[in-house]
Design a protein around this motif. Structure first.
Motif, PDB file in Angstrom:
ATOM      1  N   LEU A   1       0.838  -1.197   0.000  1.00 44.15           N
ATOM      2  CA  LEU A   1       0.000   0.000   0.000  1.00 44.15           C
ATOM      3  C   LEU A   1       0.869   1.241   0.000  1.00 44.15           C
ATOM      4  N   ARG A   2       0.451   2.206  -0.818  1.00 43.62           N
ATOM      5  CA  ARG A   2       1.088   3.521  -0.789  1.00 43.62           C
ATOM      6  C   ARG A   2      -0.021   4.564  -0.667  1.00 43.62           C
ATOM      7  N   TYR A   3       0.223   5.554   0.194  1.00 45.97           N
ATOM      8  CA  TYR A   3      -0.822   6.528   0.532  1.00 45.97           C
ATOM      9  C   TYR A   3      -0.243   7.935   0.416  1.00 45.97           C
ATOM     10  N   TRP A   4      -0.984   8.815  -0.299  1.00 46.62           N
ATOM     11  CA  TRP A   4      -0.552  10.203  -0.459  1.00 46.62           C
ATOM     12  C   TRP A   4      -1.655  11.130   0.050  1.00 46.62           C
ATOM     13  N   ARG A   5      -1.237  12.257   0.597  1.00 46.64           N
ATOM     14  CA  ARG A   5      -2.193  13.286   0.976  1.00 46.64           C
ATOM     15  C   ARG A   5      -1.658  14.624   0.491  1.00 46.64           C
ATOM     16  N   ASN A   6      -2.409  15.277  -0.339  1.00 43.66           N
ATOM     17  CA  ASN A   6      -2.022  16.557  -0.950  1.00 43.66           C
ATOM     18  C   ASN A   6      -0.651  16.452  -1.625  1.00 43.66           C
ATOM     19  N   GLY A   7      -0.428  15.325  -2.324  1.00 50.92           N
ATOM     20  CA  GLY A   7       0.788  15.122  -3.100  1.00 50.92           C
ATOM     21  C   GLY A   7       1.959  14.583  -2.324  1.00 50.92           C
TER      22      GLY A   7
ATOM     23  N   ASP B   1      -6.452   7.668  10.563  1.00 44.80           N
ATOM     24  CA  ASP B   1      -7.288   8.570   9.770  1.00 44.80           C
ATOM     25  C   ASP B   1      -7.389   8.084   8.332  1.00 44.80           C
ATOM     26  N   ALA B   2      -6.284   7.577   7.777  1.00 43.66           N
ATOM     27  CA  ALA B   2      -6.300   7.051   6.417  1.00 43.66           C
ATOM     28  C   ALA B   2      -7.145   5.783   6.330  1.00 43.66           C
ATOM     29  N   GLN B   3      -7.060   4.938   7.372  1.00 43.71           N
ATOM     30  CA  GLN B   3      -7.875   3.730   7.383  1.00 43.71           C
ATOM     31  C   GLN B   3      -9.367   4.079   7.397  1.00 43.71           C
ATOM     32  N   ALA B   4      -9.711   5.093   8.181  1.00 50.88           N
ATOM     33  CA  ALA B   4     -11.108   5.521   8.225  1.00 50.88           C
ATOM     34  C   ALA B   4     -11.551   6.079   6.878  1.00 50.88           C
ATOM     35  N   TRP B   5     -10.658   6.790   6.226  1.00 53.67           N
ATOM     36  CA  TRP B   5     -10.969   7.320   4.897  1.00 53.67           C
ATOM     37  C   TRP B   5     -11.220   6.182   3.912  1.00 53.67           C
ATOM     38  N   ILE B   6     -10.393   5.141   3.923  1.00 54.47           N
ATOM     39  CA  ILE B   6     -10.581   3.984   3.036  1.00 54.47           C
ATOM     40  C   ILE B   6     -11.918   3.305   3.314  1.00 54.47           C
TER      41      ILE B   6
END
Length: 784
Positions: free
Chosen positions: A473-479, A487-492
């Motif tokens: 998994l790779r995760y970006w926020r605002n680039g 917080d990312a898990q909740a977003w997914i």
């Protein structure tokens, strides 16, 4: 409308060109020599082309495997948008299906996107061939306009010919020679005609002719013919009537108008007209046994039409041979006058040719035709909005809403855009989501999945790679790439259910998981969140088709079905629910209210036809069904719907409600068809006669009104009141012939009632002399 007409025109022209070319080649190669087989060949080419074109157009929604040719402008939907509704309704259960499929909901794809998809996507399942460019669409519009004008001109010429024939019949006089009538009756019996044709005479004719009204008009010069030639002439014309050649000529003239751009169409008509004459020559010789007499009669006809086409003082080396002379020579030379029966091989070949054409010939599809049937999303908000910002993959700004789902050869791409929100999902290969619908659980070989969401100015992106459950998994926020925190898990977990529901991914598995967690109520709650008609239809179809619902749950499901905008999706889901669920009277009322909301005549009619047998026995439900049928504007579809109810009617009270409903049909033909069928269905024709005759009297066409009234008379024995109602319905008919036909039929069916006979005499007094005499002859009276 224009796109649908273009599909019909181009498909008809293509099929007609292929069939006519095949018939011409077979004839030119000398493979068929007998006149009867040659005539069957050309007739089969015409009827076969109409049948194959009609079948192919009907079978387009059934995903018949064949090649489609699509005309698309630069702003048209994607390639896979051309797939018909039936194929879209069967999306695979896996997250990344292998079949090529596309669904666009509530928006279109931007021009650049169309070209990109066409360039990189593998060919769809139906092998669509796409031609781009606005020039093609403009050209198509011009060609369609020219075709429509040409058809109208040809049909106006047919109308003019029909008017000329009607004028000729009016101006001709009844033939009173007893020998002509005696020979005509004898020959008519030999040809198996139910009625002896009417003989008339006209000095303006050069040749005898047979009319569609089963009349024979004889030219004045023919009255002096010897007995043998007179019988040959009558035998030839009666053969035309027995073969229904006048009716064939009318149908062929109408067909010629529809395919006027094809040069072979004119040749086909000339061939068929000539072959019909040869066939009637042969029939006349078989009936009289005198070929020279018929040849002499043909020469007499030729003499009436001779007009030299070259100067009288010039010596012409050659002149065009007259077809009449060819026929006369053929008769004198003793060519075979036998009637060759058509073998089963010949008949099978024509049917096989139609089947091959349906399967093998391409179909032209104009995307706008299917765009009208694709599911549509809720309309954009009308409240003031911030400046528009274009969402990639959607043509409308994020201030409104846009959903687009593109499936292609195992690849899936989803766009969702709303005011201040954008979500873009991509996957390749097999993707399996978790049982809790909160993330990706596993990937197939070579698969990968990613999505990116922008809310306001905040952009997040996730990318999954790997194999099986071993995921990277790779995760970006605002680039900026970041660690996957809570917080990312909740977003997914928030985004995945939205994607699953709007793109209708793994509907079967997801409905099963929702039911396991919260029963049918959980599925209904999930459906209430879906904004796509297509996805709503998939979820509702899965729920109502496989799971038993309580009365309250079924009421909720029916309410959600009613909220679907797409007529196709609404009818499809209702059909599934009705086939699987047990409905009470309140649920049936809900179904009929929903049926009345369907704005497509075809879809509403399809639904009403399918449920007619289930509501026919309940007066209240039958009334609601009839109210839904009243909203069908198409005369054909309304008649088809009402006939479905008529087919299951158990008493004359139901038949009467259908007769009353027939008055709302605009088309005289469709109304007459329905009334005629109702007359045959009635147990007691007298019970329906008054309202039937009232409905028939509103038919403007005299021919159709006469057919409807005769159908009632033929249905059974009518009493005085019924017969008088039929007679009253003839009073406003303009055609003396049609009125006389009804009057004589009443005389035959109701012979012994003095009041009826007096009413017949009263109506006959307003007819022309000939028609009045025919009625009085039927009555057995003579005017002094």
């Amino acid at each position: 409308m224009a796109e649908g007409l273009a599909v019909i025109a181009l498909t008809l022209l293509l099929h007609s060109a292929v069939f006519l070319a095949l018939a011409w080649c077979v004839e030119r190669l000398g493979w068929v020599r007998h006149v009867g087989v040659r005539e069957y060949l050309w007739r089969s080419a015409i009827v076969g082309s109409l049948a194959s074109a009609a079948l192919q157009l009907v079978l387009v929604p059934a995903s018949l495997p064949r090649y489609h040719i699509a005309l698309m402008s630069a702003a048209s939907p994607t390639l896979s948008d051309l797939s018909p509704p039936a194929s879209r309704n069967s999306a695979p259960a896996t997250a990344a299906p292998a079949a090529a499929e596309s669904l666009a909901v509530g928006g279109a794809v931007v021009p650049g996107r169309v070209q990109e998809t066409a360039a990189v996507a593998a060919p769809p399942r139906h092998g669509a061939v796409v031609m781009s460019g606005n020039v093609l669409r403009v050209l198509l519009s011009w060609l369609l306009t020219i075709w429509v004008l040409a058809v109208l001109i040809h049909w106006l010429l047919v109308v003019r010919s029909a008017a000329a024939l009607a004028r000729l019949l009016r101006e001709s006089v009844p033939l009173v020679a007893d020998d002509w009538h005696r020979d005509c009756a004898e020959l008519a019996a030999g040809f198996g005609l139910a009625r002896v044709p009417v003989l008339r005479s006209s000095d303006s004719l050069a040749s005898p002719l047979a009319t569609p009204q089963a009349s024979v008009v004889v030219p004045g010069w023919a009255l002096a013919l010897p007995s043998a030639q007179r019988r040959a002439l009558l035998a030839h014309e009666l053969a035309h009537i027995a073969r229904r050649d006048p009716q064939w000529r009318l149908l062929l003239a109408l067909w010629r108008g529809m395919v006027c751009p094809l040069p072979l169409a004119a040749l086909a008509l000339r061939r068929l007209h000539a072959l019909a004459e040869w066939q009637c020559d042969a029939a006349a010789v078989r009936a009289t046994g005198d070929a020279p007499a018929l040849a002499a009669c043909l020469v007499h006809c030729l003499q009436q039409r001779i007009t030299p086409s070259f100067p009288a003082l010039a010596a012409a080396m050659a002149d065009v041979r007259s077809p009449l002379l060819q026929r006369a020579e053929r008769l004198l030379e003793g060519d075979s006058m036998s009637c060759l029966p058509l073998s089963w091989r010949i008949r099978f070949a024509s049917v096989a040719a139609v089947a091959v054409a349906v399967l093998a010939l391409p179909t032209l599809i104009v995307p706008a035709s299917f765009a009208a049937e694709r599911p549509s999303s809720p309309s954009a908000p009308t409240s003031p909005a911030p400046p528009a910002k274009v969402v990639r993959g959607c043509t409308e700004p994020v201030t409104g809403s846009c959903r687009s789902v593109v499936r292609d050869n195992g690849n899936l791409e989803v766009f969702v855009g709303d005011a201040g929100h954008r979500l873009h999902y991509r996957s390749r290969g097999e993707v399996r989501f978790s049982e809790q619908d909160d993330g990706v659980a596993a990937l197939g070989d070579g698969a990968q999945v990613s999505w990116e969401e922008t809310v306001g100015g905040d952009t997040r992106k996730i990318e999954y790679t790997g194999r099986g459950t071993a995921l990277n998994l790779r995760y970006w926020r605002n680039g900026k790439e970041q660690a996957l925190d809570a917080d990312a898990q909740a977003w997914i977990a928030r985004v995945v259910p939205q994607l699953l529901r709007e793109a209708a991914i793994d509907v079967e598995g997801r409905v099963a998981r929702l039911i396991a967690r919260g029963g049918n109520e959980a599925v209904l709650a999930e459906i209430a969140l879906i904004r796509s008609d297509y996805a709503q239809g998939r979820y509702l179809g899965e729920l109502t088709g496989k799971y038993k619902l309580s009365d309250s749950e079924l009421e909720r499901a029916l309410l959600q079905i009613r909220r679907i905008d797409s007529a196709y999706e609404k009818r499809q889901v209702l059909s599934v629910a009705l086939a699987s669920q047990q409905l009470g009277k309140s649920q049936w009322n809900s179904v009929l209210v929903t049926a009345a909301d369907i704005d497509s005549d075809f879809e509403r009619s399809e639904l009403l036809v399918s449920i007619a047998h289930q509501v026919a026995g309940d007066e209240a439900l039958r009334g609601a069904w009839l109210r839904a049928a009243e909203g069908v504007e198409s005369s054909y579809e309304r008649r088809r719907s009402l006939e479905a109810l008529l087919a299951v009617a158990r008493d004359d009270a139901v038949v009467l409600t259908i007769i009353d409903a027939a008055t709302g049909i605009d088309s005289d033909f469709e109304r007459r068809e329905l009334l005629s069928n109702a007359a045959q269905k009635a147990r007691d024709p007298n019970a329906i006669a008054l309202r039937y005759a009232t409905a028939a009297a509103r038919i403007e066409s005299d021919f159709e009104r006469r057919e409807a009234l005769v159908a009632l008379l033929s249905a059974g024995s009518l009493g005085r009141e019924g017969a008088l109602a039929v007679l009253d319905a003839t009073d406003s008919m303009d055609s003396d012939f049609e009125r006389r036909e009804v009057l004589t039929e009443v005389v035959r069916r109701v012979p012994d009632d003095a009041k009826v006979r007096d009413r017949i005499r009263q109506l006959a007094a307003n007819l022309s002399d000939f028609e009045r005499e025919q009625v009085e002859e039927a009555l057995g009276t003579t005017r002094g």
